[in-house]
Write a protein that holds these residues in place. Sequence first.
Motif, mmCIF file in Angstrom:
data_model
loop_
_atom_site.group_PDB
_atom_site.id
_atom_site.type_symbol
_atom_site.label_atom_id
_atom_site.label_comp_id
_atom_site.label_asym_id
_atom_site.label_seq_id
_atom_site.Cartn_x
_atom_site.Cartn_y
_atom_site.Cartn_z
ATOM 1 N N LEU A 263 -0.468 2.776 1.299
ATOM 2 C CA LEU A 263 0.759 3.587 1.205
ATOM 3 C C LEU A 263 0.870 4.510 2.410
ATOM 4 N N ILE A 264 -0.226 5.157 2.784
ATOM 5 C CA ILE A 264 -0.208 6.102 3.908
ATOM 6 C C ILE A 264 0.140 5.356 5.204
ATOM 7 N N LYS A 351 1.113 12.350 -7.048
ATOM 8 C CA LYS A 351 0.748 13.560 -6.298
ATOM 9 C C LYS A 351 0.620 13.222 -4.817
ATOM 10 N N LEU A 352 0.056 12.033 -4.524
ATOM 11 C CA LEU A 352 -0.077 11.584 -3.127
ATOM 12 C C LEU A 352 1.304 11.490 -2.472
ATOM 13 N N MET A 353 2.277 10.943 -3.220
ATOM 14 C CA MET A 353 3.645 10.807 -2.661
ATOM 15 C C MET A 353 4.297 12.180 -2.515
ATOM 16 N N ARG A 369 -1.649 12.506 7.166
ATOM 17 C CA ARG A 369 -2.008 11.084 7.254
ATOM 18 C C ARG A 369 -3.484 10.941 7.613
ATOM 19 N N ASP A 370 -3.913 11.634 8.667
ATOM 20 C CA ASP A 370 -5.306 11.493 9.131
ATOM 21 C C ASP A 370 -6.280 12.022 8.088
ATOM 22 N N ASP A 371 -5.904 13.122 7.408
ATOM 23 C CA ASP A 371 -6.762 13.701 6.377
ATOM 24 C C ASP A 371 -6.958 12.696 5.231
ATOM 25 N N CYS A 372 -5.831 12.062 4.801
ATOM 26 C CA CYS A 372 -5.934 11.069 3.714
ATOM 27 C C CYS A 372 -6.815 9.891 4.125
ATOM 28 N N LEU A 373 -6.583 9.354 5.299
ATOM 29 C CA LEU A 373 -7.317 8.149 5.714
ATOM 30 C C LEU A 373 -8.815 8.445 5.791
ATOM 31 N N THR A 374 -9.155 9.690 6.163
ATOM 32 C CA THR A 374 -10.571 10.065 6.199
ATOM 33 C C THR A 374 -11.117 10.137 4.782
ATOM 34 N N ARG A 375 -10.363 10.741 3.886
ATOM 35 C CA ARG A 375 -10.815 10.915 2.501
ATOM 36 C C ARG A 375 -10.962 9.573 1.786
ATOM 37 N N PHE A 376 -10.034 8.628 2.045
ATOM 38 C CA PHE A 376 -9.981 7.408 1.228
ATOM 39 C C PHE A 376 -10.896 6.306 1.743
#
Length: 381
Positions: A263-264, A351-353, A369-376
């Motif tokens: 999604l991101i 919540k992500l959306m 975006r970068d924070d999510c990709l690191t977390r996931f």
Amino acid sequence: SDMSVGTTANMKLGEFKVHKTEGNARRATLMTAHGPVQTPVFMAVGTKATVKAMTPEELKDCGTQVVLGNTYHLHLRPGEKTIKKMGGLHKFMNWHGPILTDSGGFQVFSLSNLRKMSEEGVEFRSHLDGAKYFISPEKSMEIQMDLGSDIIMAFDECLQYPATDAEIEKSMALTYRWLLRSKAAMTRKESLLFGIVQGGLSLEHRLKSLEQVTSVDLPGYALGGFSVGEPIHLMHELLPNVAPKMPAHKPRYLMGVGTPTDLIIAIDAGIDMFDCVIPTRVARNGTIYTWQGKVSIKRTEYREDDSALDPECDCYTCKNYSKAYLRHLFLSGEILGSRLNTIHNIHFYMKLMEKAREAIAEGRWAQFRDDCLTRFVKKSK
Ligand SMILES: Nc1nc(=O)c2cc3nc(NCCN4CCCCC4)[nH]c3cc2[nH]1
Ligand SMILES: [Zn+2]
């Protein structure tokens, strides 16, 4: 919050207002007959007139805006004529927000057996009782209009992966002719018809299909033919070359996608709308999405773990139950386990959306975006 983008009061049916962009990512609003849809949006899949294990109230409490229904499944059971007699799909399932229905083609190919394809449409046998059915663009539109759908998908052919160039060319030409027939058969003014771009995993064919499908004036356009068995990196690589070329002032819907990471990446490429069975399906199998990566609730390490699934989550499940209890429910095959895990996963996706919408609106999408990709990234525990 979502209303930071101003009022939707005087938007017309089908109007798509882009409030802010950052690169290809957009924060927008789509007006439907059942109210506004704030995008980017993840749509909960309710194939047989129910989002499995959740009530409409729980869906709303989790921030759900749009629910998906399926022409194929509802035509077979209980039948759109019955649902129409009962007041339409919104009343039947007690969901009074926007409903999007898929057109049945994909489900026929992926679920039914013994099918005959022709210019006219698809003949197939029900996966339930083997009874013979026939769906054409006209029949698909009739079913979706009978259901009272707010967003109707054109009847298309979705090729599985891999497909040869010849198969792709033949199929996307049929999909274009079926799109014209779908539009001609649309007589319900409250419903918005979305066209579907095909073209396999070939950029050349994708751009050709994009040109054909978007030459038809419609309130929205979808990318079909993805998440059909291809290595996921092929879709990630193709999206930035296709999505930004779709009409900028119409909603862009990527069908059947995907994981939080998908999604991101797709929002970053310019996609506005998503649907996928992943959050509900994997919840029933004990896989939980969290802001620290995936959790497999059945792991022994959680046997006496009194903490919530996700310390950063404020959903009903995380506020009231421990991992130990949810592990126990899962191992016992208890229905409540499916319900509580599903509530969490749907809440996580919504919540992500919501956070993505706020990040774009506030000009900090790249950081989010970068924070999510690191977390996931794979840290599944
Ligand atoms: N009308 C229509 N056209 C499509 O090309 C299409 C393409 C699609 N691709 C998917 N993928 C669903 C993948 N999903 C991932 C999680 C496990 C179950 C399958 N759903 C789709 C639905 C679709 N519907
Ligand atoms: Zn939670």
